[in-house]
Design a protein around this motif. Structure first.
Motif, PDB file in Angstrom:
ATOM      1  N   THR A   1      14.516  72.595  31.566  1.00 24.10           N
ATOM      2  CA  THR A   1      14.500  71.822  30.331  1.00 24.10           C
ATOM      3  C   THR A   1      13.581  70.614  30.453  1.00 24.10           C
ATOM      4  O   THR A   1      12.820  70.287  29.522  1.00 24.10           O
TER       5      THR A   1
ATOM      6  N   TYR B   1      10.473  69.753  28.157  1.00 22.18           N
ATOM      7  CA  TYR B   1      10.390  68.486  27.433  1.00 22.18           C
ATOM      8  C   TYR B   1       9.112  67.728  27.780  1.00 22.18           C
ATOM      9  O   TYR B   1       8.563  66.988  26.935  1.00 22.18           O
TER      10      TYR B   1
ATOM     11  N   ALA C   1      17.257  64.003  29.694  1.00 26.54           N
ATOM     12  CA  ALA C   1      17.395  65.207  30.524  1.00 26.54           C
ATOM     13  C   ALA C   1      17.172  64.887  31.996  1.00 26.54           C
ATOM     14  O   ALA C   1      17.869  65.411  32.869  1.00 26.54           O
TER      15      ALA C   1
ATOM     16  N   THR D   1      17.942  79.475  21.224  1.00 33.14           N
ATOM     17  CA  THR D   1      16.636  79.503  21.887  1.00 33.14           C
ATOM     18  C   THR D   1      15.544  79.895  20.892  1.00 33.14           C
ATOM     19  O   THR D   1      14.462  79.274  20.857  1.00 33.14           O
TER      20      THR D   1
ATOM     21  N   GLN E   1      16.148  71.716  19.869  1.00 32.52           N
ATOM     22  CA  GLN E   1      16.070  71.775  21.327  1.00 32.52           C
ATOM     23  C   GLN E   1      17.381  71.308  21.974  1.00 32.52           C
ATOM     24  O   GLN E   1      17.842  71.883  22.965  1.00 32.52           O
TER      25      GLN E   1
ATOM     26  N   LEU F   1      19.906  73.480  24.482  1.00 36.16           N
ATOM     27  CA  LEU F   1      20.418  73.044  25.783  1.00 36.16           C
ATOM     28  C   LEU F   1      21.939  73.034  25.797  1.00 36.16           C
ATOM     29  O   LEU F   1      22.576  73.476  26.772  1.00 36.16           O
TER      30      LEU F   1
END
Length: 482
Positions: A199, A203, A234, A411, A435, A439
């Motif tokens: 992730t 990002y 994240a 997704t 997004q 996650l």
């Protein structure tokens, strides 16, 4: 001739006394209500029994190399297990002590004395010559178990030892389950780390695209800030996983009897396999759960304790015999003329104790009633544990299907939203929200998989692992297993 008759009478008396009765109630395991099957849930069925599997090394069904490496160490090096093993050995020694009371106590006594005495005043000289006297005697003392007090005590101690053995098995199983739980949590932590690392990489790419558009003036600065904070969040979560991982490794080290700093576990890229566990029928729990066996053996011990308390109402009889030689002076001690022997008996009975024995019997009966309630509660709790595990696995199986679909859609939605952002049809807030949803869905799916694995471990533990009550009172097998 008289001595021969006395010995014959003694032998007959001993044979009669050996056939004494045992006061107090004989033990019978109380009945408990047992269902014929576990409660089935709609849309899910249990696996068919496979000879009461799993047995022995139950952790191998997860196909995890770390579990296969570490689990055998629990029975040998785990300190909680070692403590329970020492307690079991102590209980076995107490059985030996109780058994010895069934047999006579045999001893040998020898003495030698030098002495010099004064002569009488009418004799010339002050002292007689020094004389030596001595004796050599064997003695036997025995309290026959007329009322079964010793045998009830032995029965109580044997049941207590079996309870300690089952406690050892329960401690071993509990620590093995704790180790499997810690390993699963470590594996999930590693999987979550991989997910967050992926992730973070995505990002970073998103931030690069947004930053380029910000430089070109096609997107507002707020979108760049949003993309940057999304990345930093994240990254922060990824770093935080390191704390939990260290704690899992430290816990695993202690469970296998190592210092926390002495164990290193490499990062794993896969989760343990999710096995299908045959559960059998509910009545099998009475034989397969060591904690239920502990409660049942404690109940047997308390039942025997009633007999011990009741036996206090009856007199204690002690028989004694001695045979040997005594001579003064010492020379010729072993000559037949110096042979001596004796037989004796002692009877001891309490006439008034102002309710002491009555109180002790009442206390023993109350303790037995409490142990019966504890046994039945242990059985009910065992059924509850298994039903909880089965319900959890059934519901989580359904949730996993829905969660997998959610991950797929989230997704796909995140990718579409970012493409639309690049095309200028939506703002970056829409893409960032998609997004974040992706996650969250991925982490939730991982959490569901983790719980399914943990519930499977719990189910195996609640079914008794690979243990069976048939192993009780087999100290050689317990020692060889360790």
């Amino acid at each position: 001739m008289n001595m021969k008759i006395s010995h014959t009478a003694l032998a007959a008396t001993l044979a009669l006394l050996l056939g004494g009765c045992m006061v107090g109630p004989d033990y019978h395991r109380p009945q408990v209500p047992v269902s014929t099957q576990y409660k089935p849930l709609p849309g899910w069925s249990e696996a068919a029994p496979a000879a009461e599997a799993p047995k022995g090394d139950w952790w191998t069904v997860f196909n995890d190399p770390l579990l296969n490496q570490l689990e055998p160490m629990v029975a040998v090096s785990n300190q909680t297990v070692r403590q329970s093993y020492a307690n079991y050995q102590e209980a076995l020694a107490e059985v030996q002590v109780a058994r010895s009371a069934l047999f006579p106590t045999i001893g040998v006594t020898g003495s030698a004395t030098k002495q010099r005495t004064a002569k009488s005043s009418s004799t010339s000289g002050n002292f007689r010559p020094i004389s030596t006297s001595g004796s050599l005697e064997g003695n036997v003392s025995w309290a026959p178990d007329l009322w079964g007090k010793v045998r009830r005590t032995l029965e109580e101690n044997k049941a207590t030892a079996q309870a300690s053995q089952a406690t050892l098995a329960n401690a071993t199983l509990s620590e093995q389950v704790a180790l499997a739980t810690a390993v699963i949590e470590l594996r999930v932590n590693d999987a979550d780390t991989d997910l967050l690392q992926k992730t973070v990489d995505e990002y970073k790419e998103y931030l690069r695209v947004v930053s380029n558009q910000g430089v070109a003036g096609t997107t507002p600065p707020s979108d760049v800030i949003l993309a940057r904070t999304q990345l930093e969040s994240a990254q922060s979560s990824l770093i935080a996983l390191g704390v939990a991982r260290a704690q899992y490794v430290h816990a695993i080290a202690v469970l296998v009897g190592k210092n926390p700093e002495d164990l290193d576990i490499a990062h794993s890229t896969g989760l343990p396999a999710l096995p299908t566990v045959p559960v059998g029928v509910p009545s099998s729990l009475l034989q397969r759960r060591p904690d239920i066996a502990v409660a049942e053996r404690q109940m047997a011990a308390q039942n025997a304790a009633i007999g011990v308390a009741v036996a206090a109402y009856y007199p204690n009889i002690t028989l004694s015999a001695a045979d040997g030689f005594s001579q003064s002076p010492l020379a010729g001690l072993l000559h037949l003329a110096n042979h001596v022997w004796s037989l004796g008996a002692n009877v001891d009975e309490t006439v008034f104790d102002f309710g002491q024995r009555h109180g002790e019997v009442a206390a023993a009966k109350a303790a037995y009633d409490a142990s019966v309630a504890n046994y039945r509660n242990s059985v009910l709790t065992g059924f509850q544990n298994v039903e909880d595990d089965l319900s959890g696995l059934s519901i989580l199986s359904q949730q996993a299907q829905v969660q997998d679909a959610l991950v797929h859609d989230a997704t796909q939605g995140a990718q579409i939203a970012f493409n639309e952002y690049q095309a200028g049809t939506v703002d970056y807030t829409t893409a960032a929200t998609a997004q974040a949803t992706q996650l969250s869905a991925q982490q939730s799916a991982l959490s569901v998989q983790q719980q399914r694995l943990l519930d499977t471990v719990s189910l195996i533990g609640d079914l008794g692992g690979g243990w069976s009550a048939d192993e009780l009172d087999d100290s050689k097998k317990t020692a060889s297993a360790r």
